[in-house]
Design a protein around this motif. Structure first.
Motif, PDB file in Angstrom:
ATOM      1  N   SER A 155     -12.338 -31.485 -15.526  1.00  0.00           N
ATOM      2  CA  SER A 155     -12.490 -32.555 -14.468  1.00  0.00           C
ATOM      3  C   SER A 155     -11.472 -33.572 -14.623  1.00  0.00           C
ATOM      4  O   SER A 155     -11.045 -34.197 -13.554  1.00  0.00           O
ATOM      5  N   ASP A 156     -10.559 -33.668 -15.633  1.00  0.00           N
ATOM      6  CA  ASP A 156      -9.451 -34.525 -15.904  1.00  0.00           C
ATOM      7  C   ASP A 156      -8.307 -33.877 -15.036  1.00  0.00           C
ATOM      8  O   ASP A 156      -7.556 -34.684 -14.154  1.00  0.00           O
ATOM      9  N   SER A 212      -6.934 -32.293 -12.401  1.00  0.00           N
ATOM     10  CA  SER A 212      -7.007 -31.968 -11.105  1.00  0.00           C
ATOM     11  C   SER A 212      -5.695 -31.005 -10.599  1.00  0.00           C
ATOM     12  O   SER A 212      -4.782 -30.575 -11.098  1.00  0.00           O
ATOM     13  N   ASP A 265     -17.112 -25.945 -13.805  1.00  0.00           N
ATOM     14  CA  ASP A 265     -15.844 -26.322 -14.841  1.00  0.00           C
ATOM     15  C   ASP A 265     -15.220 -25.622 -15.919  1.00  0.00           C
ATOM     16  O   ASP A 265     -14.163 -25.478 -16.071  1.00  0.00           O
ATOM     17  N   HIS A 304     -15.494 -39.735 -14.388  1.00  0.00           N
ATOM     18  CA  HIS A 304     -15.938 -38.601 -14.198  1.00  0.00           C
ATOM     19  C   HIS A 304     -15.508 -37.994 -15.545  1.00  0.00           C
ATOM     20  O   HIS A 304     -16.411 -36.860 -15.911  1.00  0.00           O
ATOM     21  N   THR A 350     -12.135 -31.136 -10.589  1.00  0.00           N
ATOM     22  CA  THR A 350     -11.980 -32.552 -10.454  1.00  0.00           C
ATOM     23  C   THR A 350     -12.550 -33.172  -9.352  1.00  0.00           C
ATOM     24  O   THR A 350     -13.506 -34.178  -9.345  1.00  0.00           O
ATOM     25  N   CYS A 398     -16.399 -33.488  -9.483  1.00  0.00           N
ATOM     26  CA  CYS A 398     -16.936 -34.352 -10.520  1.00  0.00           C
ATOM     27  C   CYS A 398     -16.604 -35.782  -9.789  1.00  0.00           C
ATOM     28  O   CYS A 398     -17.687 -36.622  -9.905  1.00  0.00           O
ATOM     29  N   GLN A 399     -15.944 -36.026  -8.982  1.00  0.00           N
ATOM     30  CA  GLN A 399     -15.386 -37.193  -8.415  1.00  0.00           C
ATOM     31  C   GLN A 399     -16.665 -37.364  -7.182  1.00  0.00           C
ATOM     32  O   GLN A 399     -16.985 -38.652  -7.203  1.00  0.00           O
TER      33      GLN A 399
END
Length: 495
Positions: free
Chosen positions: A54-55, A57, A187, A253, A341, A344-345
């Motif tokens: 998720s971090d 991207s 993910d 996120h 990502t 999640c956002q």
């Protein structure tokens, strides 16, 4: 392009698999807690890889290797800052936030947590933090859609406008259907695909250019300064790149993954897995951009697309090095980074609109089924706004990410960090921190004469505002202090 194209077939299979996971998660989603936080039942592996995916991207496979290709190793300071920031976030925030959010009314979102943690009966914290999430995350979502559009544009020769919709459609589909569980499970798959691509590609590129010695000689022949980590930099420039690490403390996120872990005990193991994954991925990214300098220097006839847009360096390298079936798998890694990502956002924006605005102020008695469907509708609404923002083909992925990353890091980072370690923090202090952090980022970005990344003054001024306002204002209530102490003791017992 015919449907027999191996790359297209690979993409379709990959996207279908992600949507299938979304359908499975749909059956496990019974209420809003399931949709937003997966019922707080993620194990160590899923927590770790979901937080990492998720971090990281689309900038991991497009923006950062492009910067390394353009500037050499001097652009790698950002990777050092990110590793340090991520580790400190896992160490100081992850376990504590897991306990505090559960103790504070089983909070599902950051605005929900702030409201309960600081006993904000006015709703100011909830509204302002939800607005900050919507503003900066919509920009962040736009960066992911731009990255996806660049991928489809480069791979399939689509017009940019068509590629926007193609890149966003699959992510919207499984996020809409499956919510947090779909996002977290996908993910995990996507994180595995990304690390595979970032280990394999630089190794093959190195072999294609004749090994380490030949590659380094070719890079030196093009420009010896590519090896200089201080090239074209200044103290302010290096500090700005390292300052990216501050952003981790405030990314909703990523923090949501900590909140969703099944227990504090899972956090330590998750930290080790996540940091190993992150270091390997960032190392691979730097290697891709760096080795590509030598590869394309020796093949100038293939370098046209990369010279026109350096953020396409991974895409063009993969297309030249591998057969079409492998190309499909490796380019799916970019789609994986984008989708992980972006999903999640979209979910965090949806939760802010549903839990923190719709339920809190419009329909407090709404059923769980109604809230889940409102959440799904909000996913679509935010996605459409982000697609509109991404419509400009001149957008650059790293630039959009930098602005949104700074906004969250400054507005929420000091508030989250201090809220889990400082008993004396107050509601007014938290409010001041969010407002000062967000405003500093916006004003510094547009008006500062100093080329210092806006997250640094934003983070420092927000932390100072929290400290001063909390000290000068009314002390925290006895119940706030008691709840903080109970959370602290529970964390110490469970870690």
């Amino acid at each position: 392009m015919g449907v027999s194209n191996p790359t297209l077939i690979t993409f379709v299979i990959y996207i279908a698999a992600m949507v299938l996971i979304g359908l499975v998660a749909y059956r496990a989603t019974q209420n809003l807690s399931d949709y937003i936080l997966g019922g707080r039942r993620l194990g160590s592996l899923v927590t770790a890889l979901s937080a990492g995916a998720s971090d990281m991207s689309g900038w991991l496979l497009m923006g950062l290797p492009g910067a390394i290709y353009l500037s050499g190793l001097s652009a790698s300071w950002i990777a050092i800052g990110l590793v340090a920031g991520a580790y400190l976030n896992w160490l100081f925030v992850a376990g504590r936030l897991r306990v505090h959010t559960e103790q504070c009314g089983d909070a599902l979102t950051l605005p929900d947590y702030f409201t309960s943690r600081f006993e904000d009966r006015s709703g100011s914290l909830r509204i302002i933090s939800a607005v900050v999430i919507l503003v900066f995350f919509t920009i962040y979502c736009a960066s992911g859609i731009v990255a996806g559009a660049r991928l489809f544009e480069s791979t399939f020769g689509m017009p940019y406008e068509t590629a926007l919709w193609a890149g966003a459609a699959a992510t919207i589909a499984y996020t809409f259907v499956g919510g947090f569980l779909a996002v977290s499970w996908t993910d995990t798959v996507q994180a595995t695909l990304v690390i595979f691509a970032l280990i394999l590609t630089p190794i093959v590129a190195l072999l294609a250019t004749g090994g380490i010695d030949t590659t380094f000689l070719a890079i030196e022949a093009k420009d010896p300064a590519h090896f200089d980590m201080l090239r074209g930099t200044s103290v302010v420039g290096i500090v700005s790149l390292l300052g990216w690490g501050l952003g981790y403390f405030g990314q909703p996120h990523i923090l949501a993954r900590f909140m969703a872990a099944d227990s504090v005990k899972s956090i330590a193991k998750a930290r080790r897995i996540s940091m190993a994954w992150m270091i390997l991925c960032l190392g691979g990214t730097v290697a891709v951009g760096f080795f590509a300098i030598a590869f394309f220097a020796g093949r100038p006839e293939l370098a046209g697309a990369v010279e026109a847009n350096h953020e396409r360096v991974f895409i063009e390298l993969v297309k030249v090095l591998f057969n079409p079936w492998v190309v499909g798998v490796l380019l799916s890694a970019i789609l994986a980074a984008v989708m992980s990502t972006l999903s999640c956002q979209l979910l965090v924006c949806s939760s802010a609109l549903t839990e923190d605005l719709y339920k809190a102020f419009l329909r407090n008695g709404a059923s769980q089924r109604e809230l889940v469907w409102v959440g799904r509708a909000m996913v679509l609404a935010v996605a459409l706004v982000a697609i509109a923002l991404a419509a400009d083909p001149e957008n650059r992925v790293l630039g959009l990410v930098a602005y949104a990353w700074a906004g969250f890091g400054a507005a929420f980072g000091p508030v989250v960090l201090l809220s889990v370690v400082w008993r004396g923090m107050t509601r007014d202090g938290a409010l001041a921190g969010i407002v000062v952090g967000a405003l500093t980022v916006v004003l510094w970005k547009h008006y500062s004469p100093i080329e210092l990344y806006e997250i640094i003054p934003g983070f420092l001024f927000a932390a100072l505002a929290i400290w001063l306002v909390s000290l000068w204002g009314r002390a925290p209530s006895a119940s706030m202090q008691a709840r903080f102490e109970a959370s602290r003791q529970m964390y110490q017992q469970d870690k």
